[in-house]
Design a protein around this motif. Structure first.
Motif, mmCIF file in Angstrom:
data_model
loop_
_atom_site.group_PDB
_atom_site.id
_atom_site.type_symbol
_atom_site.label_atom_id
_atom_site.label_comp_id
_atom_site.label_asym_id
_atom_site.label_seq_id
_atom_site.Cartn_x
_atom_site.Cartn_y
_atom_site.Cartn_z
ATOM 1 N N ALA A 196 -76.528 34.840 -23.762
ATOM 2 C CA ALA A 196 -75.705 35.198 -22.645
ATOM 3 C C ALA A 196 -76.190 34.699 -21.452
ATOM 4 O O ALA A 196 -75.322 34.005 -20.573
ATOM 5 C CB ALA A 196 -75.560 36.801 -22.384
ATOM 6 N N ALA A 197 -77.418 34.658 -21.130
ATOM 7 C CA ALA A 197 -77.895 33.962 -19.993
ATOM 8 C C ALA A 197 -77.709 32.297 -20.019
ATOM 9 O O ALA A 197 -77.270 32.044 -18.825
ATOM 10 C CB ALA A 197 -79.468 34.119 -19.801
ATOM 11 N N ALA A 198 -78.058 31.772 -21.216
ATOM 12 C CA ALA A 198 -77.590 30.197 -21.309
ATOM 13 C C ALA A 198 -76.099 29.897 -21.330
ATOM 14 O O ALA A 198 -75.903 28.993 -20.880
ATOM 15 C CB ALA A 198 -78.166 29.928 -22.711
ATOM 16 N N LEU A 199 -75.232 30.895 -21.508
ATOM 17 C CA LEU A 199 -73.849 30.720 -21.400
ATOM 18 C C LEU A 199 -73.388 30.747 -19.788
ATOM 19 O O LEU A 199 -72.491 30.216 -19.485
ATOM 20 C CB LEU A 199 -72.886 31.782 -22.050
ATOM 21 C CG LEU A 199 -72.612 31.483 -23.516
ATOM 22 C CD1 LEU A 199 -72.200 32.990 -24.003
ATOM 23 C CD2 LEU A 199 -72.047 30.448 -23.999
ATOM 24 N N GLY A 200 -74.243 31.470 -19.127
ATOM 25 C CA GLY A 200 -73.970 31.770 -17.611
ATOM 26 C C GLY A 200 -73.350 33.139 -17.448
ATOM 27 O O GLY A 200 -72.457 33.288 -16.369
ATOM 28 N N VAL A 201 -73.529 34.018 -18.400
ATOM 29 C CA VAL A 201 -72.985 35.376 -18.341
ATOM 30 C C VAL A 201 -73.960 36.225 -17.754
ATOM 31 O O VAL A 201 -75.018 36.480 -18.317
ATOM 32 C CB VAL A 201 -72.454 36.002 -19.872
ATOM 33 C CG1 VAL A 201 -71.991 37.283 -19.598
ATOM 34 C CG2 VAL A 201 -71.355 34.961 -20.234
ATOM 35 N N SER A 202 -73.467 37.111 -16.704
ATOM 36 C CA SER A 202 -74.551 38.122 -16.065
ATOM 37 C C SER A 202 -73.885 39.477 -16.517
ATOM 38 O O SER A 202 -74.967 40.427 -16.324
ATOM 39 C CB SER A 202 -74.490 37.803 -14.493
ATOM 40 O OG SER A 202 -72.996 37.983 -13.948
ATOM 41 N N ARG A 203 -72.950 39.777 -16.628
ATOM 42 C CA ARG A 203 -72.485 41.096 -17.011
ATOM 43 C C ARG A 203 -71.107 40.931 -17.889
ATOM 44 O O ARG A 203 -70.313 40.389 -17.519
ATOM 45 C CB ARG A 203 -72.506 42.216 -15.658
ATOM 46 C CG ARG A 203 -72.064 43.394 -15.855
ATOM 47 C CD ARG A 203 -72.206 44.191 -14.521
ATOM 48 N NE ARG A 203 -71.900 45.588 -14.891
ATOM 49 C CZ ARG A 203 -72.698 46.418 -15.202
ATOM 50 N NH1 ARG A 203 -73.897 46.233 -15.457
ATOM 51 N NH2 ARG A 203 -72.582 47.799 -15.203
ATOM 52 N N CYS A 204 -70.989 41.791 -18.656
ATOM 53 C CA CYS A 204 -69.709 42.174 -19.635
ATOM 54 C C CYS A 204 -69.675 43.330 -20.476
ATOM 55 O O CYS A 204 -70.520 44.085 -20.491
ATOM 56 C CB CYS A 204 -69.952 40.895 -20.512
ATOM 57 S SG CYS A 204 -71.267 40.867 -22.091
ATOM 58 N N ALA A 205 -68.547 43.460 -20.969
ATOM 59 C CA ALA A 205 -68.189 44.618 -22.060
ATOM 60 C C ALA A 205 -68.644 43.929 -23.332
ATOM 61 O O ALA A 205 -68.811 42.958 -23.582
ATOM 62 C CB ALA A 205 -66.751 44.876 -21.853
ATOM 63 N N ALA A 206 -68.945 44.970 -24.342
ATOM 64 C CA ALA A 206 -69.580 44.613 -25.544
ATOM 65 C C ALA A 206 -68.853 45.595 -26.655
ATOM 66 O O ALA A 206 -68.737 46.641 -26.474
ATOM 67 C CB ALA A 206 -70.842 44.607 -25.525
#
Length: 459
Positions: A100-110
Motif C-alpha cells: 500500500a505504501a509503495a502504491l501511494g495509499v495512506s488509508r482505505c477500506a478493505a
C-alpha cells in the motif's frame, strides 16, 4: 494499464499491473477496476486475485477495487525466509502495508474472504492507521482439536512428478475441497452442503495452484498458524463486519469470536449473495469519500488494454516486437526488444482476431519490426491436442505428456527414431516440463489458431 483505458470503460474492464517494491525488489501483481474510494481486496489461499474478478466488476460501481496477489500466489513474488525461517502471518500483514505504501495509499477500506480476512485483521492490528473499515467473509477460530486434525495433512508437499501423476492428485484435491472440510476428512460429519463439480471453478483453482507450486504451503501455512485473536474490546481500531453464510464451514466460528471492539459485529447470513450484500453495505457506510490516488506501477512490464482485452508485455517500449511460438512461453526480451504473451497465451486475454490484436499491440508499444517466430514443424491437428477442461482432469495429463515428449522428439507426437532429438538435461527437467505444460494449458485452442496465422504469414 489504467492510463490507456477510457474512463467510461473503468467499470467493465479489469486492468492488471506489476509494482516492484523499492526497498526489497519484490514484485507484486495486482488487478484494478472501477472508480471512487479505494477498496483493497485480499484473496483467500491458495488462490489469487482472479477469484475476485466478478465481484470487482460489480463493486466497481462504488469503489476503485484493488486486488493484489498475496506473496507467493498468482503472479506475485514470495516473501524471503528470515534466518532460515519461513515468513509468518505478521510478515504477510506487513507486506500488505508495504505494498500500500509503495502504491501511494495512506488509508482505505478493505475486504477479505477466509484467509484473506486473517491477513487483513492481522494487518489492521499492526497498522490500524491504514484502514477506514474492514468487511470479512468467515473468520476462523480453530480449536486445539481442529488444529491437531489439520496437522501437516492439510498442506502436503506438492512437486512435479516425472509422468504427471501429481496432476491427478491436484485435480481431485481441488475438486473435493467443496465436498469435505478439511478436504481429506472423508466422513459424513465432514460433508459440506455446498458441494459441486463445476469444471470451470475447479480448473481455475488448479491453474492458480500451478502458479504457486509447492510455495503454496508457505502462505497458506502462515494463515493456518496465525493466532486466532481479534483486537481487544477496548482496542482503538476501525470498524469491521464479519459474516458467514449457510454452508460455509466457518459459519459456526461466528459463535467463537467472543466480545469484540466497538464498531465490530459478526452475523450469520443465508447465502453468498447475502454475505456480499451485507459486506458492500457496510463498506459503503464506513469507507469515507476520499478518492483513490494515482497508483504506481512498473514501467518495464504490464498489460496493454485493447478494445477486447489485455495483452501482457515485458521489455523496452519502442524497439522490436518479439513473438513466441504457439503453445509456448514468452521469451525473455533482450535490449531494444519487447516481448508479449500471444493472445490467449500466458497472461494475455483471448481475442477473436488474434492477428489484429498483435498488430494493434505493435502500433502501441513498438516502433521497430515484428519477429513473427518460425512455424513449428508438424501437423497442427497433432501438435495441439484438445485441452478443454473436463470433469476428470484428463486435460492436465495430456498437457504434461505433450510437454515431456517435446524434449524427446520433434514434432513431439512423432515418437520414433527418425524424429528423436538430442537429450538436453535442462529441457527434460521437471521444472521445465511443468512450465511447458502450463503454457499449453493456458493457450488451449489459441495455439492452433496462431499456428494457422503463422502459416499464412510464412512465405
Amino acid at each position: 494499464m489504467s492510463s490507456e483505458i477510457c474512463p467510461d470503460n473503468l467499470l467493465v474492464i479489469i486492468t492488471r499491473h506489476f509494482l516492484t517494491i523499492p526497498a526489497t525488489g519484490r514484485k507484486v501483481h495486482y488487478r484494478r477496476c472501477g472508480s471512487g474510494p479505494l477498496l483493497l481486496m485480499v484473496h483467500q489461499s491458495p488462490r489469487s486475485s482472479a477469484e475476485y474478478s466478478d465481484l470487482m466488476q460489480r463493486w466497481g460501481e462504488h469503489f476503485t477495487c484493488l486486488a493484489p496477489d498475496t506473496p507467493g500466489f498468482g503472479q506475485s513474488d514470495p516473501l524471503p525466509e528470515t534466518n532460515g525461517h519461513e515468513p509468518e502471518i505478521d510478515e504477510f500483514a506487513d507486506a500488505l502495508a508495504e505494498f500500500a505504501a509503495a502504491l501511494g495509499v495512506s488509508r482505505c477500506a478493505a475486504y477479505g474472504f477466509h484467509s484473506g480476512g486473517i491477513i487483513l485483521v492481522t494487518a489492521l492490528k499492526r497498522h490500524p492507521e491504514l484502514f477506514s473499515c474492514l468487511a470479512v467473509g468467515g473468520y476462523a477460530i480453530w480449536s486445539e482439536a481442529e488444529i491437531a486434525l489439520f496437522g501437516e495433512r492439510y498442506l502436503p508437499e506438492w512437486h512435479p512428478a516425472p509422468y504427471g501423476e501429481h496432476l491427478t492428485w491436484l485435480w481431485n484435491r481441488m475438486l473435493e475441497q467443496s465436498w469435505f472440510f478439511p478436504w481429506f476428512d472423508l466422513r459424513d460429519e465432514a460433508r459440506l452442503s455446498v458441494a459441486h463439480a463445476d469444471v470451470t471453478r475447479v480448473n481455475q483453482a488448479v491453474m492458480e495452484m500451478l502458479d504457486a507450486g509447492n510455495a503454496y504451503r508457505v502462505g497458506y501455512g502462515a494463515v493456518l498458524r496465525a493466532p486466532r485473536d481479534i483486537p481487544p474490546v477496548d482496542g482503538d481500531v476501525p470498524p469491521c463486519l464479519i459474516t458467514a453464510y449457510d454452508g460455509d464451514p466457518l459459519q459456526a466460528h461466528i459463535d467463537r469470536l467472543g466480545d469484540m471492539p466497538e464498531g465490530w459485529r459478526a452475523e450469520k447470513v443465508s447465502t453468498p449473495a447475502d454475505h456480499q450484500a451485507a459486506s458492500l453495505s457496510f463498506l459503503k457506510e464506513h469507507a469515507g469519500e476520499a478518492l483513490c490516488p494515482d497508483l504506481a506501477e512498473d514501467a518495464n512490464e504490464g498489460w496493454l488494454a485493447l478494445d477486447r482485452g489485455l495483452i501482457h508485455w515485458r521489455g523496452q517500449r519502442g524497439g522490436r516486437l518479439v513473438l513466441h511460438p504457439p503453445a509456448a512461453e514468452m521469451g525473455e526480451p533482450q535490449a531494444g526488444e519487447i516481448a508479449i504473451d500471444l493472445p490467449g497465451h500466458g497472461l494475455s486475454d483471448g481475442f477473436d482476431d488474434m492477428r489484429s490484436a498483435v498488430l494493434a499491440t505493435a502500433d502501441a508499444l513498438v516502433s521497430g519490426s515484428i519477429d513473427w517466430s518460425s512455424l513449428p514443424p508438424g501437423d497442427p491437428a497433432e501438435l495441439y491436442p484438445d485441452l478443454t477442461p473436463d470433469r476428470y482432469g484428463t486435460h492436465l495429463v495430456k498437457a504434461w505428456s505433450a510437454a515431456r515428449a517435446e524434449a524427446l522428439f520433434e514434432p513431439w507426437y512423432a515418437a520414433d527414431k527418425d524424429h528423436a532429438i538430442p537429450l538436453d538435461p535442462a529441457a527434460i527437467g521437471l521444472a521445465a516440463i511443468a512450465r511447458r505444460a502450463r503454457a499449453r494449458l493456458r493457450a488451449g485452442k489459441s495455439a492452433a489458431r496462431w499456428h494457422a496465422i503463422l502459416a499464412e504469414q510464412t512465405p
